[in-house]
Design a protein around this motif. Sequence first.
Motif, short mmCIF file in Angstrom:
data_model
loop_
_atom_site.label_atom_id
_atom_site.label_comp_id
_atom_site.label_asym_id
_atom_site.label_seq_id
_atom_site.Cartn_x
_atom_site.Cartn_y
_atom_site.Cartn_z
N MET A 284 25.99 47.96 31.80
CA MET A 284 25.58 47.61 33.16
C MET A 284 24.10 47.22 33.27
O MET A 284 23.61 46.96 34.38
CB MET A 284 25.85 48.80 34.09
N ALA A 285 23.41 47.15 32.15
CA ALA A 285 21.95 46.96 32.18
C ALA A 285 21.53 45.68 32.88
O ALA A 285 20.46 45.63 33.52
CB ALA A 285 21.40 47.00 30.76
N ARG A 286 22.35 44.63 32.80
CA ARG A 286 21.93 43.36 33.41
C ARG A 286 21.86 43.43 34.94
O ARG A 286 21.27 42.55 35.57
CB ARG A 286 22.82 42.21 32.95
N PHE A 287 22.42 44.50 35.51
CA PHE A 287 22.38 44.66 36.96
C PHE A 287 21.32 45.68 37.42
O PHE A 287 21.23 45.97 38.62
CB PHE A 287 23.74 45.13 37.48
N TYR B 70 38.53 36.70 32.04
CA TYR B 70 39.05 38.05 31.85
C TYR B 70 40.16 38.04 30.81
O TYR B 70 40.22 38.92 29.94
CB TYR B 70 39.56 38.62 33.18
N HIS B 71 41.04 37.07 30.88
CA HIS B 71 42.09 36.95 29.87
C HIS B 71 41.48 36.78 28.48
O HIS B 71 42.01 37.33 27.50
CB HIS B 71 43.00 35.75 30.19
N ASP B 72 40.38 36.03 28.39
CA ASP B 72 39.71 35.87 27.10
C ASP B 72 39.21 37.20 26.56
O ASP B 72 39.27 37.46 25.35
CB ASP B 72 38.54 34.90 27.23
N THR C 22 31.32 42.46 31.86
CA THR C 22 31.10 42.67 33.29
C THR C 22 31.28 41.37 34.05
O THR C 22 31.21 40.28 33.49
CB THR C 22 29.68 43.22 33.58
N SER C 23 31.49 41.50 35.36
CA SER C 23 31.57 40.33 36.23
C SER C 23 30.80 40.63 37.50
O SER C 23 30.47 41.77 37.81
CB SER C 23 33.03 40.00 36.56
N ARG C 24 30.52 39.59 38.27
CA ARG C 24 29.76 39.73 39.50
C ARG C 24 30.28 38.75 40.53
O ARG C 24 30.53 37.57 40.22
CB ARG C 24 28.27 39.47 39.24
N GLY D 44 32.22 44.08 38.46
CA GLY D 44 33.36 44.54 37.68
C GLY D 44 32.95 44.97 36.29
O GLY D 44 32.01 44.40 35.71
N MET D 45 33.62 45.97 35.76
CA MET D 45 33.37 46.44 34.39
C MET D 45 34.71 46.52 33.66
O MET D 45 35.65 47.17 34.13
CB MET D 45 32.68 47.80 34.41
N PHE D 46 34.78 45.85 32.55
CA PHE D 46 36.01 45.80 31.75
C PHE D 46 36.42 47.20 31.31
O PHE D 46 35.57 48.00 30.94
CB PHE D 46 35.75 44.91 30.52
N PRO D 47 37.72 47.56 31.38
CA PRO D 47 38.83 46.66 31.66
C PRO D 47 39.37 46.70 33.09
O PRO D 47 40.16 45.84 33.46
CB PRO D 47 39.91 47.17 30.70
#
Length: 399
Positions: free
Chosen positions: A163-166, A365-367, A231-233, A273-276
Amino acid sequence: MEPQNTQVPNHWDRKGLPAWSFFSPEMLEAEKEQLFRRHWQVVCHVSDIPNAGDFIASDLVGERALVIRGQDDVVRAFHNLCRHRGSRVVAENSGNCRSAIICPFHGWAYNLDGTLRGASQPQSLPDLDPVKMGLKPIEMEIWQGFVFVRFKPGPQPAVAKIMARFDKELAQYDLENLVPVEDSFWASEIEANWKCVRDVDNEGYHVPMAHPGLHDLFGTNYHDEPFTDGTSRSLGQFRQGKHRLWSVEQYRNILSPPARLDDDHKAAWLYVGMFPNLVFGFYPDSVNFYHEFPVENGMTIQRGTTYRHKDEDRQMRAARYLSMRIDRITSKEDEQLIEWTWEAAFSSGFDGITLSDLEYGVKTYHDALRKLFPVLDGDEPPAGTLQKANDDRLGALAT
């Protein structure tokens, strides 16, 4: 935090995951093992267990976690599993154990630090080492006040690193000082494969049509970023002007955002978002999380809760009530969409999906799934061979 470059390639695979991956029992068991037992799962916030003996219990994919605060004020995580016969040592989802954890089956007692205090009728048993026969610990990390557990070793680094990038963006939400909203933990059953939940949640293309409340709040000011390093944003900035829906209009009128938020976040909902399977929602009035766990291919449990700011006043409380109302309606709308996408695959007329450029987040996400399960790039392996086929592909990719 500025939006990343979300330029979508001119040519990319729009078909999504193969249909067999949503129905294969072997695929589901592999996902339970590799994704849910070997990746970080959030349980609660430390403020959910403020006093010695306070606990939160959480079940997923056959595992049972117990997070409890000790007499020394240290938060620990254990398997909710008595060392005698495997009973749950706490039966409730939350509560307080006072000075000891007492198994409801035969009365074995454990100290709040997990060590064995004593077995009932000890004369009937050999000498028991209090540490070796104590509750089994689970790997745990506390990030910004949120308690994460991992049941088995896995490929993810520490949550703080993921999560560091946030860090800079989220610092203004004062996450460590959040407090729970009373009775806000919720769970619902969704009749679909768990990946159907992620596929709906990983794109905002459906918002204008399917979510009148969100669309009224954001208008066209909503954008998704693809999955990057686990992660996603997504950011939805409030549109200007009068709103059509009562709850949205009242929310905008009542909300007085905290001064600590910068201009980009005073009037916006931020999703990380944090995988998975985890999504945080960061709002001016509150913070929430939700995640889902597979039970079987046609049954998923989704769980979540909301936290408020410690300095919340009556006006902020009213705004939070309205944002939670908008969220509850949105969740129910999504549940219907998720179940419809699951039902479609049983139809003789269904021949797969075609993703829009606005659903590129689904593809990324599929990737991420394909990196762990390269077997998803081909036809379904013969019965009983999926794990070996996947291991063979991982080995070939590593050479």
